[in-house]
Design a protein around this motif. Structure first.
Motif, mmCIF file in Angstrom:
data_model
loop_
_atom_site.group_PDB
_atom_site.id
_atom_site.type_symbol
_atom_site.label_atom_id
_atom_site.label_comp_id
_atom_site.label_asym_id
_atom_site.label_seq_id
_atom_site.Cartn_x
_atom_site.Cartn_y
_atom_site.Cartn_z
ATOM 1 N N GLY A 108 34.465 -39.939 -15.337
ATOM 2 C CA GLY A 108 35.275 -39.867 -16.442
ATOM 3 C C GLY A 108 34.430 -39.278 -17.605
ATOM 4 O O GLY A 108 33.284 -39.076 -17.592
ATOM 5 N N TYR A 109 34.916 -39.743 -19.029
ATOM 6 C CA TYR A 109 34.252 -39.581 -19.936
ATOM 7 C C TYR A 109 32.798 -40.338 -19.860
ATOM 8 O O TYR A 109 31.937 -39.485 -20.228
ATOM 9 N N ILE A 148 29.127 -38.301 -19.074
ATOM 10 C CA ILE A 148 28.423 -38.269 -20.267
ATOM 11 C C ILE A 148 27.099 -38.884 -19.672
ATOM 12 O O ILE A 148 25.689 -38.278 -20.064
ATOM 13 N N PHE A 207 36.379 -31.840 -14.477
ATOM 14 C CA PHE A 207 36.533 -32.947 -15.454
ATOM 15 C C PHE A 207 37.927 -33.147 -15.921
ATOM 16 O O PHE A 207 38.411 -31.978 -16.100
ATOM 17 N N GLU A 258 40.503 -34.594 -18.667
ATOM 18 C CA GLU A 258 40.463 -34.976 -20.000
ATOM 19 C C GLU A 258 41.777 -35.926 -20.016
ATOM 20 O O GLU A 258 42.912 -35.632 -20.257
ATOM 21 N N GLY A 276 31.992 -47.529 -19.872
ATOM 22 C CA GLY A 276 33.554 -47.500 -19.993
ATOM 23 C C GLY A 276 34.314 -48.624 -19.633
ATOM 24 O O GLY A 276 34.083 -49.748 -19.945
ATOM 25 N N CYS A 282 38.747 -44.026 -24.593
ATOM 26 C CA CYS A 282 37.766 -43.028 -24.973
ATOM 27 C C CYS A 282 36.562 -43.367 -25.726
ATOM 28 O O CYS A 282 35.395 -43.273 -25.668
ATOM 29 N N VAL A 320 32.529 -43.851 -24.727
ATOM 30 C CA VAL A 320 31.525 -42.581 -24.922
ATOM 31 C C VAL A 320 30.209 -43.253 -25.392
ATOM 32 O O VAL A 320 29.219 -43.110 -24.984
ATOM 33 N N CYS A 342 39.961 -34.515 -29.735
ATOM 34 C CA CYS A 342 40.182 -34.306 -28.101
ATOM 35 C C CYS A 342 39.148 -33.186 -27.736
ATOM 36 O O CYS A 342 38.354 -33.184 -26.798
ATOM 37 N N ALA A 366 35.539 -34.362 -27.873
ATOM 38 C CA ALA A 366 35.134 -35.421 -26.656
ATOM 39 C C ALA A 366 34.965 -34.668 -25.550
ATOM 40 O O ALA A 366 34.014 -34.916 -24.903
ATOM 41 N N ALA A 367 35.805 -33.571 -25.152
ATOM 42 C CA ALA A 367 35.325 -32.560 -24.294
ATOM 43 C C ALA A 367 34.219 -32.153 -24.230
ATOM 44 O O ALA A 367 33.209 -31.878 -23.321
ATOM 45 N N VAL A 386 30.956 -34.024 -23.629
ATOM 46 C CA VAL A 386 31.129 -34.431 -22.065
ATOM 47 C C VAL A 386 29.808 -33.167 -21.539
ATOM 48 O O VAL A 386 28.784 -33.503 -20.771
#
Length: 405
Positions: A17-18, A22, A47, A49, A281, A298, A302, A369, A372-373, A376
């Motif tokens: 996941g995030y 990462i 991945f 979102e 996480g 999220c 992160v 959003c 955040a993507a 990654v």
């Protein structure tokens, strides 16, 4: 004195996941490729979102983000498999590949546990059988198919008045104004928000025609209705968003966990019971300002991934890990594609009087959003990095020399 590592240090990251994605990418950019073998285990090749799954559920298409492209040239090896067990004492992970029935055991020197969370039914009767979730892509796709089959006027009930419930209810009501959308909240609608935030939330629900049942606890779910302490609410579709539950695998390990199954860690994300394991996480019990656990989100995941990756890299390269205080700045809530709410908060996530609303807030959330993507795929945020060599203590080198002799 420290010397170079003689064999590759095996790092396994479970969950992409995030946080997991990462961490894997950041480690690959911090450590020399010849010194480490980084394996990322995940059942899906793309991945997901997670913060956009309510959009997927109403029929919107999300941009594909293949891990093969994301990790190309980094040295991260992707294993498409499900994790079925973790033995923290033997330092092994059992996986089952998506195209196989038999399990395989992987051994590690360092494990990054990022299996995350899924929906939490709270053992309410009928929920698992009749309700839908949007905590993962499979659930969102099942809901998408079910919503598409509904005719005009059919009732949809979203159970849960938190961030996920608000985003789901408003997204569905905006995308399908022909449906009868209701939201059941255990407390007052948006009771944690500032007065400005609550007013805007009520305004949006009224505009979208969402029936709000405040101070309502759902006690059972059936195929065509939900039951509360005082009423029965019709529901052709019930969507359950009353919080998250961590992946149960940690409970079956020797790792130190809290009552919810989250792995207890120090401020470098290192397990309190097993120093070769780092948890990040939703899977980690991380203490934030005022000794309050960070919420599953999220926004929390992160920075824990950054912290864990940098801590591992520091320890492996012979430098002292540094820590960065983890804190909150705002809560970002999409209210459909044309509206939003940005609630500014204190470091420990308490609402401040200020809030951003309307189209500007929707744009703000969309940028968050997208950011955040992007983060990654760019785990060092575009900053230049230097891969450092892994070192080991002289005592370990001496022991290996004796063994080899």
């Amino acid at each position: 004195m420290q010397v170079r590592q003689l064999t590759q240090h095996r790092i396994i990251v479970i969950g992409a996941g995030y946080a997991g994605a990462i961490a894997a990418g950041r480690l690959a950019r911090r450590l020399r490729r010849e010194d480490v073998a980084i394996t990322l285990v995940n059942p899906e090749p793309d991945f997901v979102e997670r913060v956009r799954l309510h959009q997927l559920a109403v029929g919107q298409e999300l941009r594909p983000r293949p891990f093969a492209e994301m990790f190309a040239g980094t040295g991260v090896r992707l294993r498409l498999a499900r994790v079925t067990a973790v033995d923290a004492d033997r330092k092994s992970v059992t996986i089952t590949a998506t195209d196989a029935t038999a399990g395989e055991e992987l051994t590690y020197d360092t494990l990054v546990y990022a299996l995350g969370s899924a929906w939490n039914t709270h053992d309410v009767p009928g929920t698992a059988e009749h309700a839908h979730d949007i905590a993962g892509r499979p659930g969102a796709l099942r809901l998408r198919e079910r919503l598409a089959a509904l005719g005009a006027g059919q009732p949809v009930v979203v159970v849960g008045g938190g961030l996920t419930g608000l985003e789901a209810a408003t997204e569905i009501a905006e995308a399908r104004p022909d449906l009868d959308v209701a939201l059941a909240a255990r407390t007052a609608l948006g009771d944690w928000l500032s007065p400005k935030g609550r007013r805007h939330l009520h305004k949006v629900c009224d505009r979208l025609g969402i029936t709000v049942h405040e101070h309502t606890t759902v006690t059972a779910v059936a195929a065509d209705h939900v039951t509360t302490a005082s009423s029965v609410i019709p529901a052709s579709v019930t969507i359950w968003t009353t919080g998250f539950a961590v992946h149960p695998i940690a409970q079956a390990t020797a790792l130190k966990i809290d009552t919810t199954g989250r792995i207890e860690v120090d401020d470098t994300m290192r397990s309190l019971s097993h120093p070769d394991v780092y948890a990040i996480g939703d899977a980690a019990l991380v203490m934030g300002p005022n000794d309050k656990p960070l919420r599953m989100s999220c926004a929390s995941g992160v920075p824990t991934a950054w912290q864990a990756a940098d801590s591992i890299a520091s320890r492996l390269t012979g430098t002292k890990p540094t820590t960065v205080p983890l804190r909150y700045f705002n809560q970002c809530i999409s209210l459909g594609r044309k509206d939003g709410l940005i609630q500014y908060v204190t470091a420990d996530d308490q609402s401040r009087p200020a809030a951003l609303t309307g189209k500007t807030a929707a744009l703000y959330k969309e940028l968050v959003c997208k950011g955040a993507a992007w983060g990654v795929a760019n785990p060092t945020l575009g900053l230049p990095t230097r891969r450092r060599g892994v070192v080991q203590e002289p005592a370990r080198e001496a022991a290996e020399a004796v063994t080899a002799a």
